[in-house]
Design an enzyme around this catalytic site. Sequence first.
Site, mmCIF file in Angstrom:
data_model
loop_
_atom_site.group_PDB
_atom_site.id
_atom_site.type_symbol
_atom_site.label_atom_id
_atom_site.label_comp_id
_atom_site.label_asym_id
_atom_site.label_seq_id
_atom_site.Cartn_x
_atom_site.Cartn_y
_atom_site.Cartn_z
ATOM 1 N N ARG A 1 -35.205 45.490 -34.977
ATOM 2 C CA ARG A 1 -34.752 44.569 -33.885
ATOM 3 C C ARG A 1 -33.337 45.168 -33.150
ATOM 4 N NH1 ARG A 1 -37.634 39.681 -34.852
ATOM 5 N NH2 ARG A 1 -36.362 38.243 -33.322
ATOM 6 N N TYR B 1 -32.562 45.858 -29.377
ATOM 7 C CA TYR B 1 -32.398 44.846 -28.616
ATOM 8 C C TYR B 1 -31.088 43.983 -29.106
ATOM 9 C CZ TYR B 1 -33.574 40.251 -26.465
ATOM 10 O OH TYR B 1 -33.558 38.999 -25.872
ATOM 11 N N ASN C 1 -34.863 30.760 -27.931
ATOM 12 C CA ASN C 1 -36.123 30.985 -27.628
ATOM 13 C C ASN C 1 -36.470 29.898 -26.542
ATOM 14 O OD1 ASN C 1 -35.637 31.714 -30.355
ATOM 15 N ND2 ASN C 1 -37.876 32.433 -30.281
ATOM 16 N N VAL D 1 -44.112 33.700 -30.082
ATOM 17 C CA VAL D 1 -45.097 32.924 -30.684
ATOM 18 C C VAL D 1 -45.702 31.783 -30.079
ATOM 19 C CG1 VAL D 1 -42.840 31.329 -31.443
ATOM 20 C CG2 VAL D 1 -44.912 31.524 -32.913
ATOM 21 N N SER E 1 -46.621 31.554 -26.739
ATOM 22 C CA SER E 1 -47.830 32.066 -25.909
ATOM 23 C C SER E 1 -48.938 32.480 -27.026
ATOM 24 C CB SER E 1 -47.537 33.314 -25.123
ATOM 25 O OG SER E 1 -46.602 34.296 -25.661
ATOM 26 N N ASN E 2 -48.766 33.245 -28.132
ATOM 27 C CA ASN E 2 -49.715 33.598 -28.959
ATOM 28 C C ASN E 2 -50.546 32.448 -29.702
ATOM 29 O OD1 ASN E 2 -49.205 36.406 -29.081
ATOM 30 N ND2 ASN E 2 -48.726 36.365 -31.261
ATOM 31 N N ARG F 1 -37.295 27.896 -35.730
ATOM 32 C CA ARG F 1 -36.582 28.237 -34.032
ATOM 33 C C ARG F 1 -36.535 27.180 -33.482
ATOM 34 N NH1 ARG F 1 -36.813 32.649 -36.496
ATOM 35 N NH2 ARG F 1 -37.346 34.664 -35.928
ATOM 36 N N PRO G 1 -35.448 36.574 -38.312
ATOM 37 C CA PRO G 1 -34.484 35.599 -38.651
ATOM 38 C C PRO G 1 -35.038 34.400 -39.358
ATOM 39 C CG PRO G 1 -33.787 36.378 -36.409
ATOM 40 C CD PRO G 1 -35.425 36.897 -37.065
HETATM 41 P P1 NAD Z 1 -39.365 39.195 -19.501
HETATM 42 O O1 NAD Z 1 -39.818 40.566 -20.022
HETATM 43 O O2 NAD Z 1 -40.462 38.433 -19.047
HETATM 44 O O3 NAD Z 1 -38.721 39.715 -18.199
HETATM 45 C C1 NAD Z 1 -37.713 40.647 -18.198
HETATM 46 C C2 NAD Z 1 -37.927 41.437 -16.832
HETATM 47 O O4 NAD Z 1 -36.991 42.737 -16.893
HETATM 48 C C3 NAD Z 1 -39.093 42.167 -16.579
HETATM 49 O O5 NAD Z 1 -39.621 41.652 -15.476
HETATM 50 C C4 NAD Z 1 -39.073 43.655 -16.737
HETATM 51 O O6 NAD Z 1 -40.216 44.054 -15.941
HETATM 52 C C5 NAD Z 1 -37.503 43.618 -16.151
HETATM 53 N N1 NAD Z 1 -36.732 44.793 -16.756
HETATM 54 C C6 NAD Z 1 -37.023 45.323 -18.140
HETATM 55 N N2 NAD Z 1 -36.462 46.676 -18.009
HETATM 56 C C7 NAD Z 1 -35.910 46.929 -16.503
HETATM 57 C C8 NAD Z 1 -35.300 47.907 -15.997
HETATM 58 N N3 NAD Z 1 -34.786 48.956 -16.681
HETATM 59 N N4 NAD Z 1 -35.031 47.930 -14.936
HETATM 60 C C9 NAD Z 1 -35.442 46.817 -14.022
HETATM 61 N N5 NAD Z 1 -36.319 45.679 -14.481
HETATM 62 C C10 NAD Z 1 -36.502 45.644 -15.871
HETATM 63 O O7 NAD Z 1 -38.661 38.231 -20.198
HETATM 64 P P2 NAD Z 1 -37.825 37.138 -20.070
HETATM 65 O O8 NAD Z 1 -38.232 36.263 -21.365
HETATM 66 O O9 NAD Z 1 -38.055 36.571 -18.754
HETATM 67 O O10 NAD Z 1 -36.632 37.462 -20.526
HETATM 68 C C11 NAD Z 1 -35.603 37.544 -19.408
HETATM 69 C C12 NAD Z 1 -33.993 37.817 -19.979
HETATM 70 O O11 NAD Z 1 -33.456 36.820 -20.539
HETATM 71 C C13 NAD Z 1 -33.989 38.875 -20.849
HETATM 72 O O12 NAD Z 1 -32.804 39.703 -20.614
HETATM 73 C C14 NAD Z 1 -34.047 38.402 -22.187
HETATM 74 O O13 NAD Z 1 -33.298 39.219 -23.191
HETATM 75 C C15 NAD Z 1 -33.279 37.143 -22.136
HETATM 76 N N6 NAD Z 1 -33.677 36.330 -23.129
HETATM 77 C C16 NAD Z 1 -34.844 35.517 -22.969
HETATM 78 C C17 NAD Z 1 -35.136 34.755 -24.092
HETATM 79 C C18 NAD Z 1 -36.488 33.932 -24.138
HETATM 80 O O14 NAD Z 1 -36.848 33.215 -25.091
HETATM 81 N N7 NAD Z 1 -37.585 34.143 -23.151
HETATM 82 C C19 NAD Z 1 -34.460 34.435 -25.074
HETATM 83 C C20 NAD Z 1 -32.945 35.309 -25.358
HETATM 84 C C21 NAD Z 1 -32.908 35.961 -24.050
HETATM 85 N N1 UDP Z 2 -44.386 34.446 -35.092
HETATM 86 C C1 UDP Z 2 -45.591 34.174 -35.786
HETATM 87 N N2 UDP Z 2 -46.829 34.313 -35.235
HETATM 88 C C2 UDP Z 2 -46.912 34.758 -34.059
HETATM 89 C C3 UDP Z 2 -45.996 35.396 -33.306
HETATM 90 C C4 UDP Z 2 -44.800 35.043 -33.982
HETATM 91 O O1 UDP Z 2 -45.550 33.413 -36.958
HETATM 92 O O2 UDP Z 2 -48.238 35.159 -33.787
HETATM 93 C C5 UDP Z 2 -43.092 34.026 -35.718
HETATM 94 C C6 UDP Z 2 -42.140 35.550 -35.990
HETATM 95 O O3 UDP Z 2 -42.404 35.963 -36.944
HETATM 96 C C7 UDP Z 2 -41.024 34.501 -35.630
HETATM 97 C C8 UDP Z 2 -41.141 33.439 -34.827
HETATM 98 O O4 UDP Z 2 -42.419 32.980 -34.819
HETATM 99 O O5 UDP Z 2 -40.653 34.028 -36.943
HETATM 100 C C9 UDP Z 2 -40.686 33.490 -33.451
HETATM 101 O O6 UDP Z 2 -41.102 34.823 -32.919
HETATM 102 P P1 UDP Z 2 -40.997 35.418 -31.449
HETATM 103 O O7 UDP Z 2 -41.576 36.791 -31.427
HETATM 104 O O8 UDP Z 2 -41.463 34.262 -30.359
HETATM 105 O O9 UDP Z 2 -39.252 35.282 -31.263
HETATM 106 P P2 UDP Z 2 -38.048 35.773 -31.991
HETATM 107 O O10 UDP Z 2 -38.457 36.355 -33.546
HETATM 108 O O11 UDP Z 2 -37.631 36.812 -31.357
HETATM 109 O O12 UDP Z 2 -37.346 34.514 -32.087
#
Ligand code: NAD
Ligand code: UDP
Length: 310
Positions: A141, A144, A173, A186, A188-189, A210, A273
């Site tokens: 991880r 990231y 999340n 998690v 969407s899955n 979470r 985590p």
């Molecule tokens: P996502 O993967 O749907 O969106 C990320 C977007 O960035 C995608 O459209 C991808 O094509 C684009 N991208 C990736 N690398 C790129 C690059 N090098 N150049 C141009 N575009 C690029 O993910 P998301 O859930 O929408 O997340 C958006 C942001 O929010 C991310 O920075 C992510 O780290 C942050 N974030 C999201 C969550 C969450 O739960 N969804 C939680 C914490 C942080």
């Molecule tokens: N997780 C799970 N089953 C799945 C996908 C994820 O049990 O099919 C668990 C994963 O191990 C984590 C939590 O759900 O403990 C959240 O996972 P996710 O990938 O959504 O986000 P993150 O771990 O980055 O918070």
Amino acid sequence: MRRVCVTGGAGFLGSHLCDRLLREGNDVICVDNLFTGSKDNIRHLLGEPYFEFIRHDVINPIYVECDQIYNLACPASPIQYQRDPIYTTKTSVYGTFNTLGLAKRTGARILQASTSEVYGDPECHPQPESYRGCVNTIGPRSCYDEGKRIAETLFFDYHRKHGVDIKVMRIFNTYGPRMDKGDGRVVSNFIVQALKNEDITIYGSGEQTRSFCYVDDLIDGMIRLMNSRDGFTGPVNIGNPGEFTIKELAEIVIRLTDSHSKIIYKPLPQDDPTQRKPDISLAQKELSWKPAISLEEGLKRTIEYFRKIL
Ligand code: NAD
Ligand code: UDP
């Protein structure tokens, strides 16, 4: 009319942000290389006169004129960011250099989509912004987590050195319509598995927790932070403090979908985590923000979306 640049604008969160910015009368430039995002997420915006899509990789410099920048470009799901971990780090590091450079040249205010992952596997619960985190530097991880941590550092150095007007948001999340059904997160899955009456895959014991925030609440917090008072930089946590075990989440999804799916257990991924819950008192005080949508309500809306697309 304000010109707003959204990097990662064709992703899950970015596309909802573009929707909202356009609704509020902004001129939106969406920059995305479609690494994990999709034109499907923004297809409905492509004909809009004040929406512009630029296919571009943020690891290369970009020259546009704008008043505000939201820096969201980065793969966000563990499967996606571990697919090419070196590229993930490049996106966070070079991408952040380039968007900060754009902010410096244009004088635009810039917001970083940081993450609760900067806290790693936290020893402190819930997590306030003052907690410095417990992050493995060499695990799967790390590309990231450490990428997002150095991005925060760059934001604050550009602020101190060059006076760039920054806002740093730590996102917990978040879920909702337009999550990619295959990206392994998690919510969407579980919904996809439940709707197909397939086994629901819990990793580990399912006792890890979470906090899940519905996308509309999150975008509201993001826009409030961008438009917050001068001098307030954050970092600020934005997330829903309701805390659920992964097993509880599975049971709620099965109930809401009337599914016949059974729960099965798979190995816990390394460095997963054990607990996570935001302390949102700073967001409440500075942004008058707190989430309004309960997990059940948000899941119902998300289930409706997946029913349509499956
Ligand atoms: P996502 O993967 O749907 O969106 C990320 C977007 O960035 C995608 O459209 C991808 O094509 C684009 N991208 C990736 N690398 C790129 C690059 N090098 N150049 C141009 N575009 C690029 O993910 P998301 O859930 O929408 O997340 C958006 C942001 O929010 C991310 O920075 C992510 O780290 C942050 N974030 C999201 C969550 C969450 O739960 N969804 C939680 C914490 C942080
Ligand atoms: N997780 C799970 N089953 C799945 C996908 C994820 O049990 O099919 C668990 C994963 O191990 C984590 C939590 O759900 O403990 C959240 O996972 P996710 O990938 O959504 O986000 P993150 O771990 O980055 O918070």
